[in-house]
Design a protein around this motif. Structure first.
Motif, PDB file in Angstrom:
ATOM      1  N   GLN A 181      43.346  42.784  38.017  1.00 55.43           N
ATOM      2  CA  GLN A 181      44.455  42.647  38.933  1.00 55.43           C
ATOM      3  C   GLN A 181      44.619  43.937  39.717  1.00 55.43           C
ATOM      4  OE1 GLN A 181      48.229  41.515  37.186  1.00 55.43           O
ATOM      5  NE2 GLN A 181      48.908  40.629  39.119  1.00 55.43           N
ATOM      6  N   ALA A 182      44.448  43.840  41.020  1.00 56.79           N
ATOM      7  CA  ALA A 182      44.647  44.967  41.911  1.00 56.79           C
ATOM      8  C   ALA A 182      46.073  44.945  42.437  1.00 56.79           C
ATOM      9  CB  ALA A 182      43.652  44.903  43.071  1.00 56.79           C
ATOM     10  N   PRO A 183      46.591  46.096  42.894  1.00 55.95           N
ATOM     11  CA  PRO A 183      47.953  46.133  43.420  1.00 55.95           C
ATOM     12  C   PRO A 183      48.157  45.122  44.544  1.00 55.95           C
ATOM     13  CG  PRO A 183      47.134  48.348  43.104  1.00 55.95           C
ATOM     14  CD  PRO A 183      45.967  47.425  42.877  1.00 55.95           C
ATOM     15  N   GLY A 184      49.220  44.349  44.438  1.00 55.50           N
ATOM     16  CA  GLY A 184      49.545  43.375  45.458  1.00 55.50           C
ATOM     17  C   GLY A 184      48.707  42.118  45.438  1.00 55.50           C
ATOM     18  N   LYS A 185      47.851  41.962  44.449  1.00 55.11           N
ATOM     19  CA  LYS A 185      46.987  40.796  44.369  1.00 55.11           C
ATOM     20  C   LYS A 185      47.193  40.064  43.052  1.00 55.11           C
ATOM     21  CE  LYS A 185      42.820  40.945  45.880  1.00 55.11           C
ATOM     22  NZ  LYS A 185      41.373  41.264  45.999  1.00 55.11           N
ATOM     23  N   GLN A 186      46.795  38.804  43.039  1.00 60.43           N
ATOM     24  CA  GLN A 186      46.864  38.015  41.824  1.00 60.43           C
ATOM     25  C   GLN A 186      45.742  38.402  40.865  1.00 60.43           C
ATOM     26  OE1 GLN A 186      46.730  33.907  43.141  1.00 60.43           O
ATOM     27  NE2 GLN A 186      48.964  33.807  43.237  1.00 60.43           N
ATOM     28  N   ARG A 187      45.992  38.179  39.598  1.00 59.64           N
ATOM     29  CA  ARG A 187      44.962  38.399  38.605  1.00 59.64           C
ATOM     30  C   ARG A 187      43.841  37.392  38.812  1.00 59.64           C
ATOM     31  NH1 ARG A 187      46.819  39.335  32.462  1.00 59.64           N
ATOM     32  NH2 ARG A 187      48.093  40.795  33.685  1.00 59.64           N
ATOM     33  N   GLU A 188      42.604  37.870  38.756  1.00 60.10           N
ATOM     34  CA  GLU A 188      41.465  37.009  38.977  1.00 60.10           C
ATOM     35  C   GLU A 188      40.453  37.145  37.848  1.00 60.10           C
ATOM     36  OE1 GLU A 188      39.388  38.051  42.556  1.00 60.10           O
ATOM     37  OE2 GLU A 188      39.089  40.141  41.963  1.00 60.10           O
ATOM     38  N   LEU A 189      39.774  36.053  37.588  1.00 66.21           N
ATOM     39  CA  LEU A 189      38.706  36.059  36.599  1.00 66.21           C
ATOM     40  C   LEU A 189      37.494  36.767  37.176  1.00 66.21           C
ATOM     41  CD1 LEU A 189      37.519  35.052  33.867  1.00 66.21           C
ATOM     42  CD2 LEU A 189      36.810  32.991  35.100  1.00 66.21           C
ATOM     43  N   VAL A 190      36.975  37.740  36.449  1.00 64.86           N
ATOM     44  CA  VAL A 190      35.807  38.495  36.878  1.00 64.86           C
ATOM     45  C   VAL A 190      34.536  37.945  36.247  1.00 64.86           C
ATOM     46  CG1 VAL A 190      34.706  40.763  36.941  1.00 64.86           C
ATOM     47  CG2 VAL A 190      37.188  40.563  37.213  1.00 64.86           C
ATOM     48  N   ALA A 191      34.568  37.736  34.937  1.00 63.69           N
ATOM     49  CA  ALA A 191      33.391  37.270  34.215  1.00 63.69           C
ATOM     50  C   ALA A 191      33.827  36.645  32.904  1.00 63.69           C
ATOM     51  CB  ALA A 191      32.419  38.420  33.956  1.00 63.69           C
ATOM     52  N   ARG A 192      33.028  35.703  32.435  1.00 61.37           N
ATOM     53  CA  ARG A 192      33.291  35.098  31.135  1.00 61.37           C
ATOM     54  C   ARG A 192      31.971  34.742  30.474  1.00 61.37           C
ATOM     55  NH1 ARG A 192      37.055  30.288  32.734  1.00 61.37           N
ATOM     56  NH2 ARG A 192      37.485  30.386  30.485  1.00 61.37           N
ATOM     57  N   ILE A 193      32.003  34.670  29.156  1.00 58.55           N
ATOM     58  CA  ILE A 193      30.777  34.442  28.398  1.00 58.55           C
ATOM     59  C   ILE A 193      31.063  33.600  27.164  1.00 58.55           C
ATOM     60  CG2 ILE A 193      31.045  36.608  27.111  1.00 58.55           C
ATOM     61  CD1 ILE A 193      27.960  36.841  27.145  1.00 58.55           C
ATOM     62  N   ARG A 194      30.132  32.716  26.852  1.00 55.74           N
ATOM     63  CA  ARG A 194      30.121  31.972  25.609  1.00 55.74           C
ATOM     64  C   ARG A 194      28.675  31.864  25.161  1.00 55.74           C
ATOM     65  NH1 ARG A 194      32.638  25.986  25.190  1.00 55.74           N
ATOM     66  NH2 ARG A 194      30.647  25.432  26.179  1.00 55.74           N
ATOM     67  N   SER A 195      28.446  32.115  23.898  1.00 55.57           N
ATOM     68  CA  SER A 195      27.095  32.071  23.372  1.00 55.57           C
ATOM     69  C   SER A 195      26.464  30.722  23.662  1.00 55.57           C
ATOM     70  CB  SER A 195      27.090  32.345  21.869  1.00 55.57           C
ATOM     71  OG  SER A 195      27.516  33.658  21.590  1.00 55.57           O
ATOM     72  N   GLY A 196      25.218  30.762  24.096  1.00 54.71           N
ATOM     73  CA  GLY A 196      24.499  29.552  24.426  1.00 54.71           C
ATOM     74  C   GLY A 196      24.614  29.132  25.869  1.00 54.71           C
TER      75      GLY A 196
END
Length: 115
Positions: free
Chosen positions: A39-54
């Motif tokens: 989350q940057a100032p003045g911006k909404q929180r955003e998904l950057v990366a995600r991981i699940r095995s497989g």
């Protein structure tokens, strides 16, 4: 309740690198996704990366090819390696785990990319 403890943030010049880590207080099964938001100032929180095995990790387009998410299931830890950092990457970064149907968040770690 799962607690997530983050570390690794800091100040780096453009083009530099940082690696963030996030450790969960209890076992997170490999089938459960772990991710990083920012989350940057003045911006909404955003998904950057995600991981699940497989599965192949997911990344937002702006970090594709520069960031790498990984996890060590034995340590219940997820990492975010950030390379060729840009000023636009400046934000508070939060790790996230959904365990038992509940979302848990890290405390946040500041990443500042500036000369």
């Amino acid at each position: 309740q799962v607690q997530l403890v983050e570390s690794g943030g800091g100040l780096v010049p453009p083009g530099g690198s940082l690696t963030l880590s996030c450790t969960a207080s209890e076992t997170i099964f490999s089938s459960i996704p772990m991710g990083w938001y920012r989350q940057a100032p003045g911006k909404q929180r955003e998904l950057v990366a995600r991981i699940r095995s497989g599965r192949d990790p997911d990344y937002i387009d702006s970090v594709m090819g520069r960031f790498t998410i990984s996890r060590d299931n034995a340590k219940n830890t997820v990492y975010l390696e950030m390379n060729r950092l840009k000023p636009e990457d400046t934000a508070v970064y939060y790790c996230n785990v959904r365990n038992g149907g509940i979302n848990y968040w890290g405390q946040g770690t500041q990443v500042t990319v500036s000369s």
